[in-house]
Design a protein around this motif. Structure first.
Motif, PDB file in Angstrom:
ATOM      1  N   ARG A 425      29.038 -26.194 103.267  1.00 10.25           N
ATOM      2  CA  ARG A 425      28.534 -26.803 102.047  1.00 10.25           C
ATOM      3  C   ARG A 425      27.041 -27.166 101.915  1.00 10.25           C
ATOM      4  NH1 ARG A 425      31.389 -22.973 100.674  1.00 10.25           N
ATOM      5  NH2 ARG A 425      34.005 -23.162 100.815  1.00 10.25           N
ATOM      6  N   LEU A 427      25.534 -30.926 100.183  1.00 16.21           N
ATOM      7  CA  LEU A 427      25.832 -31.528  99.372  1.00 16.21           C
ATOM      8  C   LEU A 427      24.893 -32.886  98.864  1.00 16.21           C
ATOM      9  CD1 LEU A 427      29.253 -32.367 101.869  1.00 16.21           C
ATOM     10  CD2 LEU A 427      29.673 -31.428  99.719  1.00 16.21           C
ATOM     11  N   ALA A 459      29.034 -24.164  92.071  1.00 15.97           N
ATOM     12  CA  ALA A 459      29.658 -25.230  91.824  1.00 15.97           C
ATOM     13  C   ALA A 459      28.304 -26.206  91.231  1.00 15.97           C
ATOM     14  CB  ALA A 459      30.455 -25.626  93.467  1.00 15.97           C
ATOM     15  N   SER A 461      28.106 -30.813  90.717  1.00 19.50           N
ATOM     16  CA  SER A 461      27.972 -31.767  91.432  1.00 19.50           C
ATOM     17  C   SER A 461      28.120 -32.876  90.397  1.00 19.50           C
ATOM     18  CB  SER A 461      26.642 -32.192  91.747  1.00 19.50           C
ATOM     19  OG  SER A 461      26.582 -31.222  93.347  1.00 19.50           O
ATOM     20  N   MET A 480      33.535 -30.704  97.944  1.00 20.80           N
ATOM     21  CA  MET A 480      33.234 -29.570  97.261  1.00 20.80           C
ATOM     22  C   MET A 480      34.654 -28.326  97.784  1.00 20.80           C
ATOM     23  SD  MET A 480      29.961 -26.907  96.688  1.00 20.80           S
ATOM     24  CE  MET A 480      28.929 -28.417  96.447  1.00 20.80           C
ATOM     25  N   ARG A 525      34.184 -25.613  91.143  1.00 16.49           N
ATOM     26  CA  ARG A 525      34.468 -25.962  92.633  1.00 16.49           C
ATOM     27  C   ARG A 525      33.955 -27.647  92.567  1.00 16.49           C
ATOM     28  NH1 ARG A 525      31.925 -22.342  96.860  1.00 16.49           N
ATOM     29  NH2 ARG A 525      30.547 -23.444  96.849  1.00 16.49           N
ATOM     30  N   GLN A 527      32.139 -31.145  93.863  1.00 20.76           N
ATOM     31  CA  GLN A 527      32.074 -31.870  94.636  1.00 20.76           C
ATOM     32  C   GLN A 527      31.934 -33.569  93.586  1.00 20.76           C
ATOM     33  OE1 GLN A 527      27.919 -31.681  95.647  1.00 20.76           O
ATOM     34  NE2 GLN A 527      28.333 -34.057  96.710  1.00 20.76           N
TER      35      GLN A 527
END
Length: 611
Positions: A425, A427, A459, A461, A480, A525, A527
């Motif tokens: 992943r 990040l 995803a 953040s 994540m 998903r 993070q």
């Protein structure tokens, strides 16, 4: 004490270095060779780890390998004998490779290490850990828990496919296992293969496809393919699978059960494939939930650590957390085979050498998983100039402001900052980021930037302090690896016509205030971004929030389909010039697409083998 951990020769080779119990560096070999899932000896990753630690190979006390080749060979032989004469073709293909290379990995490792350090005392320094112990060690030892139950699930190691252990302090005791050929990872991979995706890389596509379908085959799977017990233990009906003896995951009986042959790669996806994805996802979740509940009830332990490839199924992880059998769950961000290198190093330090474990004041020991290479401003400027890039160097505040302005203007941004992430992943170190409020951003990023299938979700953040205001989660999810729904008040009510849509037709219907990161079932998903581990990314999202009121960004890995995540400034520039990313921030250097030399534009649409 310094221990170098290695994983290699199957897929996702990696190296990790631990000094006095602290994780100094870790990286996958694919990032250096630009060959996705590179299985070769990780010489580049090793060189990076040694350089980061400022040492030579001769300074290392032990080199720890993540599995035991002889036990794998024993499993290969016993499997073929058990199924003989079936499978002779695959046996004939596998045995020469084993006899030529894999059976003698100790000798191969010795020769490779001696190339770097001719006096390397491999007989005393080389250690081997079992595969599932390496996974379990990678999960427990960096976790924030003094004690925890450890659950490891993957395709197969030597014999184990699912294992349970208990970690306390610096000890880790493996207590029970489910053995090959009964494997949750291989079951999921069989459906990955059957729906036309690549095994060992396409499983996350299957997970992303599942919300477009309905689990209409769930009972068919449980009635015919899996004998699932109340405690989560299981056995597979091998009449339907070919992975023990053949060159395919499934067979004609499997085809007959579901009424059609497997989908060819890049073939048309239809509702059947989406329903198959939803069904096997539902089965996997049921198995994981039963395992978690029974283990919690039996042991009374309240902390759980997860590793192995199945632990990358963030949908199942989120449901396990919400189920409440455990108070806290920690998942190793490099849960696959790459993380085995780190686990082997930590097992060598704590279990072989008996060294004490020091907890990190409530945080884990992975440093946000930012464990890879980094570049200072002077080196970035030199490398970008050599590549022909045109850029402006800004101070920290101006960099964040310029990037936040571009994001608010709905531009796709390449964000290359600090140390590269360890694990699959991105990040916020090697990420492509964008405005999640844009209804068209998900489709735009998939088709024009990533060059991948349109159904795949992105995803969010989100600032850790704001996560509960946007998602049904009020916990850390820095890697994540947890899925939760968007909160009700951020959702958009669907019309009757929109609610009646099926399959991929659901894709372009905005579902929330942040449609670019809201999947068709309202999930995301997540993070969580923490000031302590990534202050610059935290500052950027904060600046975006000040401009828009939204503390969330789209975050996807900085690569195109089939390419490993970018590692160097040159990689970032090439990907920038080969895609429709509009702004690139490499350290403090900012590049705008319109300023670049058109002659340097690349065609990345078919530059890499499809994943």
């Amino acid at each position: 004490m310094i221990i170098l951990g290695l994983s290699a020769f199957y897929h996702d080779s990696a190296a990790a270095l631990v000094r006095d119990g602290r994780i100094v560096a870790a990286a996958q070999e694919e990032r250096f060779t630009r060959k996705k899932h590179d299985a070769g000896y990780p010489k580049n990753a090793i060189a990076f780890c040694l350089k980061e630690a400022g040492i030579a190979l001769g300074d290392v006390d032990h080199v720890a390998f993540y599995d035991k080749p002889f036990l794998k060979f024993e499993r290969l032989l016993e499997t073929y004998l058990a199924f003989a004469p079936r499978g002779f073709t695959s046996f004939r293909m596998a045995i020469p490779l084993w006899l030529r290379e894999k059976l003698f990995q100790k000798s191969l490792l010795k020769d490779q290490l001696k190339e770097v350090e001719k006096d390397f005392d491999w007989e005393k320094k080389l250690l081997f850990a079992e595969h599932h112990l390496s996974h379990a060690a990678s999960a427990f030892f960096p976790s924030p828990f003094e004690d925890a139950l450890v659950l490891t699930m993957d395709g197969v190691g030597e014999w184990a496919t699912t294992s349970v252990g208990t970690g306390r302090g610096n000890s880790l005791q493996m207590e029970r296992e489910i053995h090959f050929p009964h494997s949750l990872g291989l079951l999921y991979s069989a459906f990955t293969y059957y729906t036309g995706f690549k095994v060992n890389s396409g499983e996350y596509k299957l997970m992303g496809l599942a919300p477009y379908g309905d689990p209409v085959y769930r009972d068919l799977i449980l009635d015919n393919l899996v004998d699932l017990k109340p405690d989560g233990s299981f056995r597979l009906n091998l009449d339907y699978f070919d992975y023990c003896t053949g060159l395919r995951m499934t067979n004609a009986k499997f085809d007959a059960l579901f009424g059609h042959a497997y989908r060819s790669p890049e073939g048309q996806l239809d509702q059947r494939h989406m329903d198959l994805a939803a069904s096997i996802q539902a089965v996997l979740e049921e198995i994981v939930l039963r395992l978690g509940r029974s283990l919690a009830a039996e042991t009374g332990m309240r902390n759980l650590c997860l590793a192995g490839g199945v632990a990358l199924n963030c949908v199942a992880n989120g449901k396990l957390l919400r189920d409440g059998a455990f108070d806290r769950i920690w998942i190793q961000p490099a849960s696959g085979d790459a993380g085995g290198a780190l686990g082997a190093a930590l097992a060598g330090y704590h279990m072989h050498a008996g060294q004490a474990r020091r907890l990190n004041g409530g945080m884990d020991a992975m440093a946000g998983s930012y464990l890879g290479p980094h570049y200072d401003t002077a080196e970035i400027q030199e490398r970008l100039s050599a590549a022909g890039a045109r850029f402006t160097t800004l101070d920290d505040d101006a960099l964040v402001a310029a990037t936040a302005d571009a994001l608010a203007d709905e531009k796709a941004v390449g964000w290359f900052q600090g140390r590269m992430e360890f694990g699959p992943r991105a990040l916020g170190g090697r990420s492509i980021i964008a405005d999640p409020r844009s209804p068209s951003m998900q489709k735009t990023l998939n088709l024009k930037v990533k060059y991948r299938e349109s159904f795949r979700p992105f995803a969010p953040s989100v600032l850790r302090e704001d996560v509960a205001d946007w998602f049904e989660l009020d916990d850390d999810s820095p890697y994540m690896l947890l899925v939760a729904d968007v909160v009700e008040r951020r959702r958009r009510q669907m019309t009757a016509e929109e609610s009646a849509l099926f399959g991929i037709d659901k894709l372009n219907v905005p579902r929330s205030d942040i449609p670019a990161v809201t999947h068709v079932d309202y999930s995301a998903r997540i993070q969580t971004v923490h000031r302590e581990t990534n202050p610059r990314y935290h500052a950027l999202i904060t600046a975006f929030k000040e401009r828009t009121g939204c503390p969330v960004l789209v975050n996807t890995s900085f690569n195109v389909r089939g390419e490993p995540i970018v590692c160097t400034p040159e990689d970032a520039f090439r990907c920038f010039m080969g895609s429709e990313i509009e702004l690139l921030a490499v350290g403090n250097c900012v590049l705008r697409k319109e300023d670049q030399d058109p002659a340097l534009k690349l065609d990345y649409t078919s530059a890499f083998e499809l994943d």
